[in-house]
Design a protein around this motif. Sequence first.
Motif, PDB file in Angstrom:
ATOM      1  N   ARG A 261       0.807  -1.218   0.000  1.00 34.43           N
ATOM      2  CA  ARG A 261       0.000   0.000   0.000  1.00 34.43           C
ATOM      3  C   ARG A 261       0.844   1.273   0.000  1.00 34.43           C
ATOM      4  O   ARG A 261       0.347   2.339  -0.374  1.00 34.43           O
ATOM      5  N   ARG A 262       2.101   1.170   0.401  1.00 27.04           N
ATOM      6  CA  ARG A 262       2.935   2.375   0.513  1.00 27.04           C
ATOM      7  C   ARG A 262       3.900   2.537  -0.646  1.00 27.04           C
ATOM      8  O   ARG A 262       4.212   3.663  -1.046  1.00 27.04           O
ATOM      9  N   PHE A 263       4.432   1.418  -1.152  1.00 23.38           N
ATOM     10  CA  PHE A 263       5.495   1.505  -2.163  1.00 23.38           C
ATOM     11  C   PHE A 263       5.129   0.723  -3.419  1.00 23.38           C
ATOM     12  O   PHE A 263       4.413  -0.283  -3.371  1.00 23.38           O
ATOM     13  N   GLN A 264       5.666   1.178  -4.525  1.00 20.05           N
ATOM     14  CA  GLN A 264       5.502   0.500  -5.808  1.00 20.05           C
ATOM     15  C   GLN A 264       6.832   0.490  -6.540  1.00 20.05           C
ATOM     16  O   GLN A 264       7.712   1.316  -6.264  1.00 20.05           O
ATOM     17  N   LEU A 292      14.920  -4.282  -5.968  1.00 18.49           N
ATOM     18  CA  LEU A 292      14.278  -3.460  -6.982  1.00 18.49           C
ATOM     19  C   LEU A 292      14.057  -2.070  -6.385  1.00 18.49           C
ATOM     20  O   LEU A 292      13.609  -1.948  -5.233  1.00 18.49           O
ATOM     21  N   GLU A 293      14.370  -1.052  -7.161  1.00 19.20           N
ATOM     22  CA  GLU A 293      14.132   0.300  -6.661  1.00 19.20           C
ATOM     23  C   GLU A 293      12.629   0.577  -6.661  1.00 19.20           C
ATOM     24  O   GLU A 293      11.924   0.248  -7.621  1.00 19.20           O
ATOM     25  N   VAL A 294      12.163   1.175  -5.564  1.00 15.35           N
ATOM     26  CA  VAL A 294      10.739   1.486  -5.424  1.00 15.35           C
ATOM     27  C   VAL A 294      10.563   2.964  -5.094  1.00 15.35           C
ATOM     28  O   VAL A 294      11.520   3.689  -4.809  1.00 15.35           O
ATOM     29  N   GLU A 295       9.312   3.408  -5.147  1.00 13.32           N
ATOM     30  CA  GLU A 295       8.958   4.776  -4.774  1.00 13.32           C
ATOM     31  C   GLU A 295       7.621   4.748  -4.060  1.00 13.32           C
ATOM     32  O   GLU A 295       6.872   3.772  -4.156  1.00 13.32           O
ATOM     33  N   LYS A 296       7.350   5.821  -3.345  1.00 14.67           N
ATOM     34  CA  LYS A 296       6.078   5.889  -2.606  1.00 14.67           C
ATOM     35  C   LYS A 296       4.923   6.054  -3.576  1.00 14.67           C
ATOM     36  O   LYS A 296       5.011   6.761  -4.557  1.00 14.67           O
ATOM     37  N   ARG A 297       3.839   5.371  -3.228  1.00 17.76           N
ATOM     38  CA  ARG A 297       2.631   5.501  -4.036  1.00 17.76           C
ATOM     39  C   ARG A 297       2.002   6.868  -3.809  1.00 17.76           C
ATOM     40  O   ARG A 297       2.096   7.449  -2.713  1.00 17.76           O
ATOM     41  N   GLU A 298       1.373   7.377  -4.852  1.00 18.88           N
ATOM     42  CA  GLU A 298       0.655   8.630  -4.708  1.00 18.88           C
ATOM     43  C   GLU A 298      -0.617   8.399  -3.919  1.00 18.88           C
ATOM     44  O   GLU A 298      -1.359   7.462  -4.157  1.00 18.88           O
TER      45      GLU A 298
END
Length: 299
Positions: A261-264, A292-298
């Motif tokens: 729910r927080r990262f993708q 794998l590099e991830v980022e925060k979900r909008e």
Amino acid sequence: MLAQGMILFTIPTISPSLKLLKRHMSISMADNRATQSVPPRRTRTRPMSAAEARISLVFALALQTSSTSQRLLADLATETTKYVFPKRFETRTLEEALMSVPDLETVNFRVLSRTDQYEIREVEPYFIAETTMPGKTGFDFNGASQSFNVLAEYLFGKNTRKEQMEMTTPVITRKAQSNGEKMEMTTPVITKRVEDQDKWQMSFVLPSKYGTDLPLPNNPSVKIKEVPRKIVAVVAFSGFVTDEEVKQREFKLREALKNDRRFQVKQGASVEVAQYNPPFTLPFQRRNEIALEVEKREE
């Protein structure tokens, strides 16, 4: 005329006796002057025989070798303890509990969250030495050995300062993005694949004490890069790494992150593999990681 010639010729035949007498007198006078002007010398020590010289040389070399050996043994003992008494990561499973990591400098990170399948980390910036691997796979033994040796030569003195740097961990093997994305490495050796060229790249994490003041490599195939701060999803596993193993674990990680729910997964992210142990480590004690590099979900 002939008689005069005879006389002139015979005069030198008489002179050697006189010359010899004069020479003896000169030597005697010189000896007297030397005796008067030069103080008596001390008795010289007996010259060392060839056998004694050889024995003395052997003892000197033995002492020097002993001193060098003691230093080497001390260094070896220090390095050995890093492997005999390894570091331990926080574990989630029995498999991870059995893994060990050499007590070497590694990449700094902060754990943001954990699940039963993966871990989310925020990784601090670091510098790497990187080289492109031969072949089309990241874990071919010959290609990996060649790349490892090229990077190790830079680390151990084949650089512009002829400086030996400390070994770090892991070695990172990674698939590279087509835009030449920078890789990370310190404790692991990192290998990445260049997507548009079907190539992999391996990297060593460089000691943090140098900062940006790193010696340049003599080998043009080695590149120095800075890896910026990033967030990654990581899965640890033991055993020896194979291309098929990496494919399966990457697929499972991507699937698991779809439910986070927080990262993708960051768009264009490619898998990277970190290997922490030397080749002689038993399979069940080896620590490997895929990331794998991830980022925060909008929101």
